[in-house]
Scaffold this motif. Sequence first.
Motif, PDB file in Angstrom:
ATOM      1  N   LYS A  87       0.834  -1.208   0.000  1.00  0.00           N
ATOM      2  CA  LYS A  87       0.000   0.000   0.000  1.00  0.00           C
ATOM      3  C   LYS A  87       0.867   1.256   0.000  1.00  0.00           C
ATOM      4  N   PHE A  88       1.942   1.247   0.768  1.00  0.00           N
ATOM      5  CA  PHE A  88       2.847   2.395   0.791  1.00  0.00           C
ATOM      6  C   PHE A  88       3.502   2.592  -0.578  1.00  0.00           C
ATOM      7  N   THR A  89       3.827   1.499  -1.255  1.00  0.00           N
ATOM      8  CA  THR A  89       4.389   1.599  -2.604  1.00  0.00           C
ATOM      9  C   THR A  89       3.398   2.230  -3.567  1.00  0.00           C
ATOM     10  N   SER A  90       2.113   1.921  -3.406  1.00  0.00           N
ATOM     11  CA  SER A  90       1.095   2.531  -4.263  1.00  0.00           C
ATOM     12  C   SER A  90       0.984   4.032  -4.012  1.00  0.00           C
ATOM     13  N   TYR A  91       1.168   4.469  -2.766  1.00  0.00           N
ATOM     14  CA  TYR A  91       1.128   5.903  -2.471  1.00  0.00           C
ATOM     15  C   TYR A  91       2.361   6.621  -3.026  1.00  0.00           C
ATOM     16  N   VAL A  92       3.487   5.944  -3.032  1.00  0.00           N
ATOM     17  CA  VAL A  92       4.708   6.551  -3.579  1.00  0.00           C
ATOM     18  C   VAL A  92       4.635   6.658  -5.099  1.00  0.00           C
ATOM     19  N   MET A  93       3.919   5.751  -5.725  1.00  0.00           N
ATOM     20  CA  MET A  93       3.865   5.682  -7.188  1.00  0.00           C
ATOM     21  C   MET A  93       3.237   6.940  -7.778  1.00  0.00           C
ATOM     22  N   GLY A  96       1.470   5.920 -12.591  1.00  0.00           N
ATOM     23  CA  GLY A  96       1.380   4.492 -12.874  1.00  0.00           C
ATOM     24  C   GLY A  96       2.703   3.757 -12.978  1.00  0.00           C
ATOM     25  N   GLU A  97       3.800   4.381 -12.591  1.00  0.00           N
ATOM     26  CA  GLU A  97       5.114   3.729 -12.690  1.00  0.00           C
ATOM     27  C   GLU A  97       5.382   2.932 -11.419  1.00  0.00           C
ATOM     28  N   ARG A  98       4.759   1.753 -11.357  1.00  0.00           N
ATOM     29  CA  ARG A  98       4.870   0.918 -10.150  1.00  0.00           C
ATOM     30  C   ARG A  98       6.272   0.334  -9.998  1.00  0.00           C
ATOM     31  N   VAL A 105      11.224   2.123  -2.938  1.00  0.00           N
ATOM     32  CA  VAL A 105      10.979   1.559  -1.602  1.00  0.00           C
ATOM     33  C   VAL A 105      12.075   0.552  -1.248  1.00  0.00           C
ATOM     34  N   GLU A 106      12.524  -0.237  -2.201  1.00  0.00           N
ATOM     35  CA  GLU A 106      13.604  -1.190  -1.932  1.00  0.00           C
ATOM     36  C   GLU A 106      14.911  -0.467  -1.591  1.00  0.00           C
ATOM     37  N   LYS A 107      15.215   0.622  -2.298  1.00  0.00           N
ATOM     38  CA  LYS A 107      16.404   1.404  -1.969  1.00  0.00           C
ATOM     39  C   LYS A 107      16.281   2.052  -0.599  1.00  0.00           C
TER      40      LYS A 107
END
Length: 237
Positions: A87-93, A96-98, A105-107
């Motif tokens: 969900k946090f990754t979707s907010y950072v996106m 549409g560049e998932r 997020v991995e970095k």
Amino acid sequence: VGRFKMALPLCGKSVISQLFLKNTTKWTPAVEQVRTAVWPDTYQEPVVDKEFYRKPEEIDELVHTRPVKAALTTQSTSVFVYPEVIKFTSYVMKKGERALARSVVEKTFEHIKRHQIKKYHEAPPDEKLYIDCNPVRIFHQAIHNCKPLVGVKSVKRGGKTYQVPTPLTENRSRFLAMKWMIMETRENRDWPSQSFAKKLSSNLLEAYREEGKVIKRKYDLHKLAEANKAYGHFRFW
């Protein structure tokens, strides 16, 4: 047959159809029931709860013989998949560049891991037990520390608008915590030369220690709700 032909101009279509249906076999393939569900009723629901697989397996022959429905693409039983991180990754996106958001997020987790390992090796032996080097646990604890308990909602009474304090649901508080974390990272101008992942890791570590601007936002919202507690009787929901 002659009588039916004579009666055709005198009778309506409904009467003719009724006579025809009485004397013929009913065969209407278009009216047959169509299966709307993707899976038959004999298929059992998939179990995607991670805690279920940590328990001892109960032998049930019926469960092992019945087929299982396919799980959704957003569901996983892997120990490396966490709903809050997704969900946090979707907010950072953005736009549409998932894949780009996932790499950011991995970095961020990599920066947190490096910082904690460096801190672990520099700490004295008696303090090493209290240093957590797992970035996922740090992320969850940081988001939990940023969750507000109460908020305010605008209510209009007698031509005036009042800020009425109201308790927040779990989803709303988690959304505000993640939103504040991302907004403070994007608006931060203290480190212009650093990347977004580096800034995000610094904010998460500050929130993990209950410090930083995101924690201040949470306390400011609590103070606003405390200052407007006199208008609590306007709450009707």
